[in-house]
Design a protein around this motif. Sequence first.
Motif, PDB file in Angstrom:
ATOM      1  N   ASN A 296      16.082   0.725  17.233  1.00 15.10           N
ATOM      2  CA  ASN A 296      14.826   1.659  17.339  1.00 15.10           C
ATOM      3  C   ASN A 296      14.147   2.042  15.907  1.00 15.10           C
ATOM      4  N   SER A 297      12.797   1.831  17.065  1.00 11.92           N
ATOM      5  CA  SER A 297      11.666   1.816  15.856  1.00 11.92           C
ATOM      6  C   SER A 297      10.783   2.614  16.292  1.00 11.92           C
ATOM      7  N   MET A 298      10.012   3.411  14.988  1.00 12.98           N
ATOM      8  CA  MET A 298       8.712   4.405  15.320  1.00 12.98           C
ATOM      9  C   MET A 298       7.746   3.586  14.281  1.00 12.98           C
ATOM     10  N   THR A 299       6.735   3.177  14.169  1.00 12.17           N
ATOM     11  CA  THR A 299       5.626   3.656  13.371  1.00 12.17           C
ATOM     12  C   THR A 299       4.269   4.869  13.422  1.00 12.17           C
ATOM     13  N   PHE A 300       4.363   4.999  11.892  1.00 14.19           N
ATOM     14  CA  PHE A 300       3.398   6.011  11.405  1.00 14.19           C
ATOM     15  C   PHE A 300       2.165   5.021  11.158  1.00 14.19           C
ATOM     16  N   VAL A 301       1.290   5.901  11.680  1.00 18.21           N
ATOM     17  CA  VAL A 301      -0.720   5.786  10.492  1.00 18.21           C
ATOM     18  C   VAL A 301      -0.827   6.121  10.263  1.00 18.21           C
ATOM     19  N   LEU A 302      -1.217   5.970   8.956  1.00 22.67           N
ATOM     20  CA  LEU A 302      -1.583   6.820   7.828  1.00 22.67           C
ATOM     21  C   LEU A 302      -3.159   6.821   6.954  1.00 22.67           C
ATOM     22  N   CYS A 303      -3.244   7.714   7.687  1.00 19.83           N
ATOM     23  CA  CYS A 303      -5.212   7.229   7.778  1.00 19.83           C
ATOM     24  C   CYS A 303      -6.137   8.333   6.040  1.00 19.83           C
ATOM     25  N   GLY A 304      -6.635   6.707   5.337  1.00 16.77           N
ATOM     26  CA  GLY A 304      -7.323   7.917   4.195  1.00 16.77           C
ATOM     27  C   GLY A 304      -6.610   7.555   2.778  1.00 16.77           C
ATOM     28  N   LEU A 305      -6.225   8.910   2.354  1.00  8.02           N
ATOM     29  CA  LEU A 305      -6.201   8.857   1.189  1.00  8.02           C
ATOM     30  C   LEU A 305      -4.050   9.975   0.866  1.00  8.02           C
ATOM     31  N   ASP A 306      -4.431   9.358   0.123  1.00  9.39           N
ATOM     32  CA  ASP A 306      -2.438   9.717  -0.353  1.00  9.39           C
ATOM     33  C   ASP A 306      -1.784   9.032  -0.152  1.00  9.39           C
ATOM     34  N   ASP A 335      -4.598  -0.550   4.769  1.00 13.63           N
ATOM     35  CA  ASP A 335      -5.353  -0.162   4.634  1.00 13.63           C
ATOM     36  C   ASP A 335      -6.826  -0.138   3.534  1.00 13.63           C
ATOM     37  N   HIS A 336      -7.922  -0.265   3.310  1.00 16.10           N
ATOM     38  CA  HIS A 336      -9.100  -0.498   2.593  1.00 16.10           C
ATOM     39  C   HIS A 336      -9.783   0.648   2.122  1.00 16.10           C
ATOM     40  N   VAL A 337      -9.554   0.286   0.081  1.00 12.27           N
ATOM     41  CA  VAL A 337     -10.510   1.396   0.269  1.00 12.27           C
ATOM     42  C   VAL A 337     -12.560   1.358   0.854  1.00 12.27           C
TER      43      VAL A 337
END
Length: 584
Positions: A296-306, A335-337
């Motif tokens: 099984n798989s799940m994908t988290f979206v991590l936006c922005g800093l840290d 991600d892009h700065v």
Amino acid sequence: MIRIGNASGFYGDRFTAWREMLDGGELDVLTGDYLAELTMLILGRDRLRDPSLGYAKTFLRQLEGTLGTALERGVRIVTNAGGVNPAGLAAAIGALADRLGLTVRVGYVEGDAVPRPDALTANAYLGAFGIAACLEAGADVVVTGRVTDASLVVGPGIARFGWRHEDLDALAGATVAGHLIECGAQVTGGNFSFFTELPDGGRRPGFPVAELRPDGSSVITKHPGTGGAVTVETVTAQLLYEIGGPDYLGPDVVTRLDTVALHQDGPDRVRVSGTRGAPPPDTLKVGVNNLGGFRNSMTFVLCGLDVPAKAALVREQVEAAVGPEGLEFRLARTDHVDAGDTETASALLHVHVKDGDRTRAGRVFSAAAVELALASYPGCTLTTLPGDATPYGVFTSDTVPQDAVAHVAVLPSGERVPIPPPPATGGQGFPAARRPPAGDASRPTGRGALGELVGARSGDKGGDANLGVWARTDAAYAWLRGWLTVERLGDLLPETAGLAVERYELPNLRAVNFVLRGLLGQGVAASTRFDPQAKALGELLRARIVDLPAELLPATAPTEPAPPAAPGGADGEPAARGVAGGHS
């Protein structure tokens, strides 16, 4: 000459190709390749649920609208769509013909199934003489299980020209023709590195035709008016697909790929000649599929800093919820700065689980991920809803003696004809890889994408992958041969570093080929790589920014001196040169 077309390169290929090939031009034989390692797993599971299945059902639907045309025009059909139940597909074709009011003579080949009580499927890769026996007995349609892909072309050649086991060069030449057309549109411009140069931009390449001759030479072409193109480079690309060393092992012949000569023979016509053959090995490859468990798989979206800290928090939380066993975390820094929208500001954390327990790999895992939505990092979101686990397979391969397999041709009359193994066999060791000459570090260079000078084609073979790279000119090959070493490949593609990597040269193709042992782990069905079949590996390599010899760069592109770079010249940003569009 015998004209052999292909209308399928895999289970799921263009449904209309059978009609297009029958209506598009003259043919003697039309082949369809449906099998791959993953396909055998799928068909094995089908038959486990229903013993009457185990073949490519799509082929029957394609045949329903084309069988009458093929019989009327005298085009004989040869396909490995029989999968793990060729007798079942042969019977289904007979029933289809009865329903359509047609009379059809069907032969089939069996004996590839190898008894392995602990395996879901175990199938030896048979040769072409069983196919030939069915055609010689008058079959309109020949169905096989696991034969080598090239055998679909070699068999009609044997039946037409009367080749025997000792006609090694002819068998080798036909093997090359079969290898070239087995993947359908890949030889006519599909998946081609320089697709922007094709007359139609690669929008809808036609399917290929091999004009096979008595000496085993051939011309690769396509029907008039179809898309794509057949050039020395499109043929080179397919010739490099899923190969190892210069010795291309097969059940009927060892084909020396370093003897193949390619020449443009007119528009959309490439002559393939000069191929030499040697006696085949005394063993057959056996592909084995087993169920490995559930995934099984799940994908988290991590936006922005840290982003790294956010990924670490998710890992701690998921492991605490379900335990660390069988979990894999892969952070894709997409991600892009200082991005102006959410998507370009986000990285993706892919979390995979494999387990023998379907419940833990299913809702226990996916629900635990979703439960973090309001209790994890800022901006927490996922790309999918919670879902159940799915079974996955594990592919391995080994060998059996040729004489241990009961290769049988079942003729249209029902007569069963044993197909004996080759009377003479040889070794099966690859020649030692040659060490490339040292490159000239003093020549002027400019920064640019490697793909400005070379094309590439990559693919999977069980847990291994191959990566073939060809140069567009003699001068570029002279540079490539000395520059692209195993060590430099590891610098350019860090995921290959530490693997057992074999490097082979094919000067006749201006190419080098790498075999990357273990890159795909337990095979496609078990892989959690972003590119599980290594299909994009060649394009990744071509996109790396490196130091290119200034004299080889396109004259229209400005060059600047190369800045200091890490070994392999893969790090850092390009100077004035772009990374794309060099051949648009």
